[in-house]
Design an enzyme around this catalytic site. Structure first.
Site, PDB file in Angstrom:
ATOM      1  N   ASP A   1       4.038   3.598   6.387  1.00 51.03           N
ATOM      2  CA  ASP A   1       3.346   3.365   7.657  1.00 51.03           C
ATOM      3  C   ASP A   1       4.262   2.827   8.743  1.00 51.03           C
ATOM      4  O   ASP A   1       5.348   2.304   8.476  1.00 51.03           O
ATOM      5  CB  ASP A   1       2.223   2.338   7.458  1.00 51.03           C
ATOM      6  CG  ASP A   1       2.780   0.924   7.278  1.00 51.03           C
ATOM      7  OD1 ASP A   1       3.636   0.732   6.400  1.00 51.03           O
ATOM      8  OD2 ASP A   1       2.393   0.018   8.052  1.00 51.03           O
TER       9      ASP A   1
ATOM     10  N   LYS B   1       0.827  -1.189   0.000  1.00 47.21           N
ATOM     11  CA  LYS B   1       0.000   0.000   0.000  1.00 47.21           C
ATOM     12  C   LYS B   1       0.871   1.253   0.000  1.00 47.21           C
ATOM     13  O   LYS B   1       0.414   2.346  -0.292  1.00 47.21           O
ATOM     14  CB  LYS B   1      -0.865   0.019   1.276  1.00 47.21           C
ATOM     15  CG  LYS B   1      -1.755  -1.178   1.433  1.00 47.21           C
ATOM     16  CD  LYS B   1      -2.407  -1.177   2.836  1.00 47.21           C
ATOM     17  CE  LYS B   1      -3.179  -2.449   3.051  1.00 47.21           C
ATOM     18  NZ  LYS B   1      -3.520  -2.621   4.487  1.00 47.21           N
TER      19      LYS B   1
ATOM     20  N   LYS C   1      17.358   3.584   1.002  1.00 46.90           N
ATOM     21  CA  LYS C   1      18.248   3.461   2.173  1.00 46.90           C
ATOM     22  C   LYS C   1      19.366   2.490   1.815  1.00 46.90           C
ATOM     23  O   LYS C   1      19.331   1.331   2.212  1.00 46.90           O
ATOM     24  CB  LYS C   1      17.468   2.834   3.341  1.00 46.90           C
ATOM     25  CG  LYS C   1      16.630   3.742   4.191  1.00 46.90           C
ATOM     26  CD  LYS C   1      16.134   2.917   5.383  1.00 46.90           C
ATOM     27  CE  LYS C   1      14.901   3.473   5.994  1.00 46.90           C
ATOM     28  NZ  LYS C   1      14.284   2.552   6.968  1.00 46.90           N
TER      29      LYS C   1
ATOM     30  N   GLU D   1       7.559   2.165  -6.171  1.00 40.95           N
ATOM     31  CA  GLU D   1       7.652   1.695  -4.781  1.00 40.95           C
ATOM     32  C   GLU D   1       7.961   2.873  -3.860  1.00 40.95           C
ATOM     33  O   GLU D   1       8.523   3.886  -4.285  1.00 40.95           O
ATOM     34  CB  GLU D   1       8.744   0.606  -4.714  1.00 40.95           C
ATOM     35  CG  GLU D   1       9.046   0.029  -3.368  1.00 40.95           C
ATOM     36  CD  GLU D   1       7.878  -0.646  -2.652  1.00 40.95           C
ATOM     37  OE1 GLU D   1       6.833   0.000  -2.489  1.00 40.95           O
ATOM     38  OE2 GLU D   1       8.045  -1.803  -2.229  1.00 40.95           O
ATOM     39  N   ASP D   2       7.588   2.732  -2.604  1.00 38.50           N
ATOM     40  CA  ASP D   2       7.824   3.815  -1.653  1.00 38.50           C
ATOM     41  C   ASP D   2       9.282   3.884  -1.213  1.00 38.50           C
ATOM     42  O   ASP D   2       9.869   4.954  -1.149  1.00 38.50           O
ATOM     43  CB  ASP D   2       6.897   3.691  -0.430  1.00 38.50           C
ATOM     44  CG  ASP D   2       6.894   2.297   0.206  1.00 38.50           C
ATOM     45  OD1 ASP D   2       7.625   1.392  -0.273  1.00 38.50           O
ATOM     46  OD2 ASP D   2       6.160   2.099   1.191  1.00 38.50           O
TER      47      ASP D   2
HETATM   48  P1  IMP Z   1      12.897  -4.104   1.524  1.00 37.79           P
HETATM   49  O1  IMP Z   1      13.588  -4.316   2.832  1.00 37.79           O
HETATM   50  O2  IMP Z   1      13.732  -3.308   0.566  1.00 37.79           O
HETATM   51  O3  IMP Z   1      12.455  -5.414   0.946  1.00 37.79           O
HETATM   52  O4  IMP Z   1      11.602  -3.246   1.804  1.00 37.79           O
HETATM   53  C1  IMP Z   1      10.439  -3.866   2.250  1.00 37.79           C
HETATM   54  C2  IMP Z   1       9.364  -2.915   2.637  1.00 37.79           C
HETATM   55  O5  IMP Z   1       9.608  -2.527   3.982  1.00 37.79           O
HETATM   56  C3  IMP Z   1       9.221  -1.605   1.896  1.00 37.79           C
HETATM   57  O6  IMP Z   1       8.520  -1.706   0.681  1.00 37.79           O
HETATM   58  C4  IMP Z   1       8.423  -0.807   2.905  1.00 37.79           C
HETATM   59  O7  IMP Z   1       7.053  -1.094   2.765  1.00 37.79           O
HETATM   60  C5  IMP Z   1       8.959  -1.327   4.220  1.00 37.79           C
HETATM   61  N1  IMP Z   1       9.904  -0.369   4.808  1.00 37.79           N
HETATM   62  C6  IMP Z   1      11.237  -0.388   4.775  1.00 37.79           C
HETATM   63  N2  IMP Z   1      11.776   0.659   5.445  1.00 37.79           N
HETATM   64  C7  IMP Z   1      10.714   1.369   5.896  1.00 37.79           C
HETATM   65  C8  IMP Z   1      10.595   2.597   6.646  1.00 37.79           C
HETATM   66  O8  IMP Z   1      11.560   3.265   7.045  1.00 37.79           O
HETATM   67  N3  IMP Z   1       9.330   2.991   6.906  1.00 37.79           N
HETATM   68  C9  IMP Z   1       8.224   2.332   6.505  1.00 37.79           C
HETATM   69  N4  IMP Z   1       8.291   1.195   5.791  1.00 37.79           N
HETATM   70  C10 IMP Z   1       9.525   0.719   5.490  1.00 37.79           C
HETATM   71 MG    MG Z   2       6.298  -1.131   0.412  1.00 40.03          MG
END
Ligand code: IMP
Ligand code: MG
Length: 178
Positions: free
Chosen positions: A158, A42, A130, A98-99
């Site tokens: 969120d 979302k 990040k 993606e966020d």
């Molecule tokens: P990944 O670790 O790159 O697979 O990211 C997985 C998901 O974790 C992202 O799409 C976000 O939904 C969530 N996420 C990662 N870091 C944050 C943050 O700082 N705030 C909120 N959601 C996060």
């Molecule tokens: Mg996400």
């Protein structure tokens, strides 16, 4: 919505300016083409809706929802699709929206999965990155901001499903916020 305990990392004004620039860059790169945005639910809804309005090329949108990996799958990076796309992406120019890219596991898996459906091209746009948290090598094609290793909320992101409606992107300075 204001939250006095939230410390602003990126203001709504900064975000709007950067999203507009990203839209201009993407519109230039895809000039003469039609683009299918894939919004990852979302967290990316607000970014995707603003980005979409900053594009000047013909654009469509579809949505996909994925589960975050549990502790057991965090090293393998296997992500479950909770809601799949409505349409085939075969032969289409696709941009995953993606966020945030954190460990990179979600997008790495999602991009590979969607690549097997034979789009004409596939790229990734993320609002936040990040890089210090990466577990897999993953380089987004478009990124809004590189941020430090803070957990952030707002503008779609969120904490336990809350704070997606903050206009600014904030970080959580202490436990009072939660
Ligand atoms: P990944 O670790 O790159 O697979 O990211 C997985 C998901 O974790 C992202 O799409 C976000 O939904 C969530 N996420 C990662 N870091 C944050 C943050 O700082 N705030 C909120 N959601 C996060
Ligand atoms: Mg996400």
């Amino acid at each position: 919505m204001s939250n006095p305990k939230c410390e602003v990392l990126l203001s709504a004004t900064q975000i709007a300016q950067r999203v507009k620039e990203m839209g201009e860059e993407i519109s230039r790169d895809y000039a003469g083409k039609k683009l299918l945005l894939i919004c990852v639910l979302k967290g990316a809804i607000i970014f995707a809706s603003d980005l979409m309005r900053s594009l000047t090329i013909p654009v469509e949108i579809d949505f996909i929802a994925v589960s975050s990996y549990g502790a057991d799958t965090s090293s393998s990076g296997v992500v479950r699709i909770l809601k799949d796309l409505d349409q085939s992406i075969q032969g289409k120019d696709v941009l995953i929206v993606e966020d945030i890219v954190d460990t990179g596991l979600t997008l790495n898996y999602l991009r590979d999965t969607l690549l097997r459906r034979q789009p004409r091209s596939i790229r990734v746009a993320t609002l936040l990155d990040k890089p210090s948290r990466r577990k897999v090598d993953f380089d987004p094609d478009y990124r809004g901001f590189v941020i430090p290793d803070h957990f952030v909320v707002g503008y779609g992101l969120d904490w336990n499903q809350r704070y997606r409606n903050l206009a600014d992107i904030c970080f959580i300075p202490d436990d009072n916020f939660r």
